[in-house]
Design a protein around this motif. Structure first.
Motif, PDB file in Angstrom:
ATOM      1  N   PRO A 102       0.836  -1.212  -0.058  1.00 47.10           N
ATOM      2  CA  PRO A 102      -0.005   0.112   0.024  1.00 47.10           C
ATOM      3  C   PRO A 102       0.813   1.330  -0.053  1.00 47.10           C
ATOM      4  CG  PRO A 102       0.100  -0.803   2.011  1.00 47.10           C
ATOM      5  CD  PRO A 102       0.777  -1.897   1.099  1.00 47.10           C
ATOM      6  N   PRO A 103       0.171   2.471  -0.159  1.00 48.89           N
ATOM      7  CA  PRO A 103       0.810   3.588  -0.084  1.00 48.89           C
ATOM      8  C   PRO A 103       1.714   3.791   1.219  1.00 48.89           C
ATOM      9  CG  PRO A 103      -1.220   4.060  -1.133  1.00 48.89           C
ATOM     10  CD  PRO A 103      -1.145   2.703  -0.466  1.00 48.89           C
ATOM     11  N   GLY A 104       2.925   4.581   1.026  1.00 53.16           N
ATOM     12  CA  GLY A 104       3.703   4.471   2.415  1.00 53.16           C
ATOM     13  C   GLY A 104       5.001   4.389   2.109  1.00 53.16           C
ATOM     14  N   PRO A 105       5.991   4.765   3.031  1.00 50.86           N
ATOM     15  CA  PRO A 105       7.428   4.518   2.821  1.00 50.86           C
ATOM     16  C   PRO A 105       8.017   3.284   3.236  1.00 50.86           C
ATOM     17  CG  PRO A 105       7.043   5.833   4.955  1.00 50.86           C
ATOM     18  CD  PRO A 105       5.715   5.438   4.098  1.00 50.86           C
ATOM     19  N   LEU A 164      19.711  -0.655  -8.583  1.00 55.01           N
ATOM     20  CA  LEU A 164      18.909   0.323  -9.084  1.00 55.01           C
ATOM     21  C   LEU A 164      17.370   0.343  -8.297  1.00 55.01           C
ATOM     22  CD1 LEU A 164      18.299   2.737 -11.167  1.00 55.01           C
ATOM     23  CD2 LEU A 164      17.567   0.943 -12.676  1.00 55.01           C
ATOM     24  N   ILE A 165      16.962   1.393  -7.561  1.00 56.23           N
ATOM     25  CA  ILE A 165      15.663   1.315  -6.904  1.00 56.23           C
ATOM     26  C   ILE A 165      14.650   2.145  -8.094  1.00 56.23           C
ATOM     27  CG2 ILE A 165      14.252   2.105  -5.080  1.00 56.23           C
ATOM     28  CD1 ILE A 165      16.720   1.671  -3.397  1.00 56.23           C
ATOM     29  N   LEU A 166      13.797   1.366  -8.454  1.00 59.49           N
ATOM     30  CA  LEU A 166      12.651   2.120  -9.152  1.00 59.49           C
ATOM     31  C   LEU A 166      11.311   2.121  -8.570  1.00 59.49           C
ATOM     32  CD1 LEU A 166      13.246   0.131 -12.619  1.00 59.49           C
ATOM     33  CD2 LEU A 166      14.209   2.401 -12.313  1.00 59.49           C
ATOM     34  N   GLU A 167      10.979   3.415  -8.222  1.00 57.91           N
ATOM     35  CA  GLU A 167       9.709   3.589  -7.455  1.00 57.91           C
ATOM     36  C   GLU A 167       8.712   4.289  -8.301  1.00 57.91           C
ATOM     37  OE1 GLU A 167       8.331   5.222  -3.081  1.00 57.91           O
ATOM     38  OE2 GLU A 167      10.358   5.722  -3.732  1.00 57.91           O
ATOM     39  N   GLY A 168       7.664   3.516  -7.939  1.00 63.56           N
ATOM     40  CA  GLY A 168       6.413   3.854  -8.746  1.00 63.56           C
ATOM     41  C   GLY A 168       6.409   3.235 -10.005  1.00 63.56           C
ATOM     42  N   PHE A 227      24.927  -6.007 -10.868  1.00 62.39           N
ATOM     43  CA  PHE A 227      23.755  -5.180 -11.109  1.00 62.39           C
ATOM     44  C   PHE A 227      22.428  -5.894 -10.640  1.00 62.39           C
ATOM     45  CE2 PHE A 227      20.736  -3.636 -14.315  1.00 62.39           C
ATOM     46  CZ  PHE A 227      20.351  -2.639 -13.795  1.00 62.39           C
ATOM     47  N   ARG A 228      21.662  -5.109  -9.838  1.00 59.41           N
ATOM     48  CA  ARG A 228      20.343  -5.640  -9.590  1.00 59.41           C
ATOM     49  C   ARG A 228      19.296  -4.523  -9.604  1.00 59.41           C
ATOM     50  NH1 ARG A 228      23.326  -9.506 -10.007  1.00 59.41           N
ATOM     51  NH2 ARG A 228      23.464 -10.996  -8.428  1.00 59.41           N
ATOM     52  N   VAL A 229      18.000  -4.950  -9.798  1.00 55.17           N
ATOM     53  CA  VAL A 229      17.028  -4.019  -9.650  1.00 55.17           C
ATOM     54  C   VAL A 229      16.030  -4.144  -8.596  1.00 55.17           C
ATOM     55  CG1 VAL A 229      15.004  -2.886 -11.026  1.00 55.17           C
ATOM     56  CG2 VAL A 229      17.484  -3.514 -12.238  1.00 55.17           C
ATOM     57  N   ILE A 230      15.539  -3.213  -7.694  1.00 53.94           N
ATOM     58  CA  ILE A 230      14.560  -3.263  -6.717  1.00 53.94           C
ATOM     59  C   ILE A 230      13.481  -2.628  -7.161  1.00 53.94           C
ATOM     60  CG2 ILE A 230      13.835  -3.144  -4.393  1.00 53.94           C
ATOM     61  CD1 ILE A 230      16.606  -3.875  -3.702  1.00 53.94           C
ATOM     62  N   ALA A 231      12.249  -2.831  -7.768  1.00 52.45           N
ATOM     63  CA  ALA A 231      11.150  -2.161  -8.017  1.00 52.45           C
ATOM     64  C   ALA A 231      10.146  -2.144  -6.926  1.00 52.45           C
ATOM     65  CB  ALA A 231      10.467  -2.844  -9.352  1.00 52.45           C
ATOM     66  N   LEU A 232       9.713  -0.745  -6.846  1.00 56.41           N
ATOM     67  CA  LEU A 232       8.612  -0.443  -5.764  1.00 56.41           C
ATOM     68  C   LEU A 232       7.222  -0.167  -6.494  1.00 56.41           C
ATOM     69  CD1 LEU A 232      11.076   1.468  -3.280  1.00 56.41           C
ATOM     70  CD2 LEU A 232      10.799  -0.744  -3.191  1.00 56.41           C
ATOM     71  N   GLY A 233       6.266  -0.415  -6.091  1.00 54.78           N
ATOM     72  CA  GLY A 233       5.065  -0.196  -6.499  1.00 54.78           C
ATOM     73  C   GLY A 233       3.664  -0.507  -5.825  1.00 54.78           C
ATOM     74  N   LEU A 234       2.494   0.038  -6.347  1.00 49.76           N
ATOM     75  CA  LEU A 234       1.421  -0.274  -5.679  1.00 49.76           C
ATOM     76  C   LEU A 234       0.676  -1.221  -6.375  1.00 49.76           C
ATOM     77  CD1 LEU A 234       0.258   3.490  -4.889  1.00 49.76           C
ATOM     78  CD2 LEU A 234       1.264   1.797  -3.387  1.00 49.76           C
ATOM     79  N   PRO A 235      -0.322  -2.002  -5.662  1.00 50.30           N
ATOM     80  CA  PRO A 235      -1.120  -2.930  -6.614  1.00 50.30           C
ATOM     81  C   PRO A 235      -2.120  -2.093  -7.374  1.00 50.30           C
ATOM     82  CG  PRO A 235      -1.771  -3.038  -4.348  1.00 50.30           C
ATOM     83  CD  PRO A 235      -0.421  -2.195  -4.349  1.00 50.30           C
ATOM     84  N   SER A 258       2.580  -5.530   2.442  1.00 55.83           N
ATOM     85  CA  SER A 258       1.478  -4.895   3.192  1.00 55.83           C
ATOM     86  C   SER A 258       1.175  -5.308   4.315  1.00 55.83           C
ATOM     87  CB  SER A 258       0.425  -5.092   2.002  1.00 55.83           C
ATOM     88  OG  SER A 258      -0.008  -6.536   2.297  1.00 55.83           O
ATOM     89  N   SER A 259       1.853  -6.256   4.891  1.00 56.00           N
ATOM     90  CA  SER A 259       1.707  -6.708   6.250  1.00 56.00           C
ATOM     91  C   SER A 259       2.605  -5.971   7.248  1.00 56.00           C
ATOM     92  CB  SER A 259       1.373  -8.027   6.427  1.00 56.00           C
ATOM     93  OG  SER A 259       2.811  -8.936   6.192  1.00 56.00           O
ATOM     94  N   LEU A 260       3.697  -5.302   6.743  1.00 54.38           N
ATOM     95  CA  LEU A 260       4.680  -4.804   7.546  1.00 54.38           C
ATOM     96  C   LEU A 260       4.115  -3.373   8.281  1.00 54.38           C
ATOM     97  CD1 LEU A 260       7.482  -5.643   8.071  1.00 54.38           C
ATOM     98  CD2 LEU A 260       8.386  -4.187   6.221  1.00 54.38           C
ATOM     99  N   PRO A 261       4.334  -3.514   9.640  1.00 55.99           N
ATOM    100  CA  PRO A 261       3.735  -1.976  10.428  1.00 55.99           C
ATOM    101  C   PRO A 261       4.627  -0.945  10.207  1.00 55.99           C
ATOM    102  CG  PRO A 261       3.638  -3.971  11.802  1.00 55.99           C
ATOM    103  CD  PRO A 261       4.487  -4.715  10.319  1.00 55.99           C
ATOM    104  N   TYR A 262       4.077   0.266  10.145  1.00 51.02           N
ATOM    105  CA  TYR A 262       4.889   1.362   9.835  1.00 51.02           C
ATOM    106  C   TYR A 262       5.995   1.618  10.679  1.00 51.02           C
ATOM    107  CZ  TYR A 262       6.332   6.044   9.252  1.00 51.02           C
ATOM    108  OH  TYR A 262       7.182   7.238   9.276  1.00 51.02           O
TER     109      TYR A 262
END
Length: 280
Positions: A102-105, A164-168, A227-235, A258-262
């Motif tokens: 879900p949205p959030g850091p 490489l971190i790809l967010e969004g 070289f690795r890629v970590i992508a971050l995204g929303l369902p 999603s189950s990880l508390p902030y």
């Protein structure tokens, strides 16, 4: 009809037995996860990180200023350790990953914590609807009255062996997908200055038949094997964005965070290695 009625209780009982075995023998042992070590010992100038039986040698970074700091606490919660163990395993297998939630850091903090744990240099790109292939490849800049091409984050990460971190990722427009697909699947990219990024195993194979000078004249550039890629995204759905294109989705190993508390990812500054090289 009599046979069907007899089979239904048997099928339900079989499923209950499978669920019971899973609950009795979890995939990640808490004892193993709790006993992880952050640099256990130094060997030949490199440290070793072990989480739940998964180990990786950690080399000193060439550019320490690119390694995230302040994201790894002394007391790491078990839920975070399980995600870090999964990331470590995929890194060892040479696979790119996709953290979805879900949205959030939380996703970003988890990725940065892993980079700090393994002392990996980071390159970061935020993908939006306005992102073009130029933002991933090269930009033309002017310095001293002369124009030149400047490598962007994706190119620097590929050549230098960074993460490489790809967010969004769900916001990626269709015109950018071919560039990402080619980089993720083949480790290849055609650059604006005429150079061509090529996978490490293919470059090494060509090196058996040609010299370094010949490959440089061909404008071939080797993509580092680390070289690795970590992508971050929303369902998407339910959140706004484009559903991931099937070819792009198949390039990643996905993990739901999603189950990880902030509060478990609101990391304080890391105080350094404790005596004996153990984090309790």
């Amino acid at each position: 009809m009599t046979c069907d009625k007899k089979m239904k209780p048997f099928g339900a009982l079989s499923r209950l037995r499978v669920i019971s075995r899973i609950l009795i023998h979890p995939r990640v042992s808490l004892n193993n996860v709790a006993g992880f070590y952050l640099p256990v010992r130094l060997e030949s100038g490199s440290a070793k990180v072990t989480i739940g039986g998964i180990s990786k040698e950690v080399k000193e970074p060439k550019n320490p200023e690119l390694v995230p700091v302040g994201y790894l606490p002394c007391n790491i919660p078990q839920s975070v350790l399980q995600h870090l163990r999964w990331l470590l395993q995929k890194d060892q297998l040479g696979q790119d990953v996709f953290l979805i939630g879900p949205p959030g850091p939380q996703k970003r903090l988890l990725a940065l914590a892993y980079l700090q744990l393994t002392k990996r240099e980071a390159e970061y790109v935020t993908l939006t609807r306005d992102t073009t292939d130029t933002d991933l490849k090269q930009r033309r800049e002017i310095k001293g009255g002369t124009s030149f091409y400047h490598d962007q984050s994706a190119v620097r990460a590929a050549v230098e062996g960074r993460i490489l971190i790809l967010e969004g990722i769900e916001k990626t427009e269709r015109n950018v997908l071919p560039v990402l697909n080619n980089l993720l699947e083949n480790r290849e990219m055609q650059l604006e200055d005429g150079r061509f990024l090529i996978a490490s195993h293919r470059y090494d194979k060509l090196l058996q038949e040609h010299s370094h000078g010949e490959l440089e004249r061909m404008r071939l550039v080797r993509v580092d094997e680390n070289f690795r890629v970590i992508a971050l995204g929303l369902p998407s759905p339910p959140y706004q964005g484009h559903p991931l294109d099937p070819p792009l989705r198949s390039r990643f190993q996905a993990r739901d965070v999603s189950s990880l508390p902030y509060k478990e990812l609101k990391f304080s500054s890391y105080e350094g290695q404790r005596e004996g090289g153990q984090v309790n």
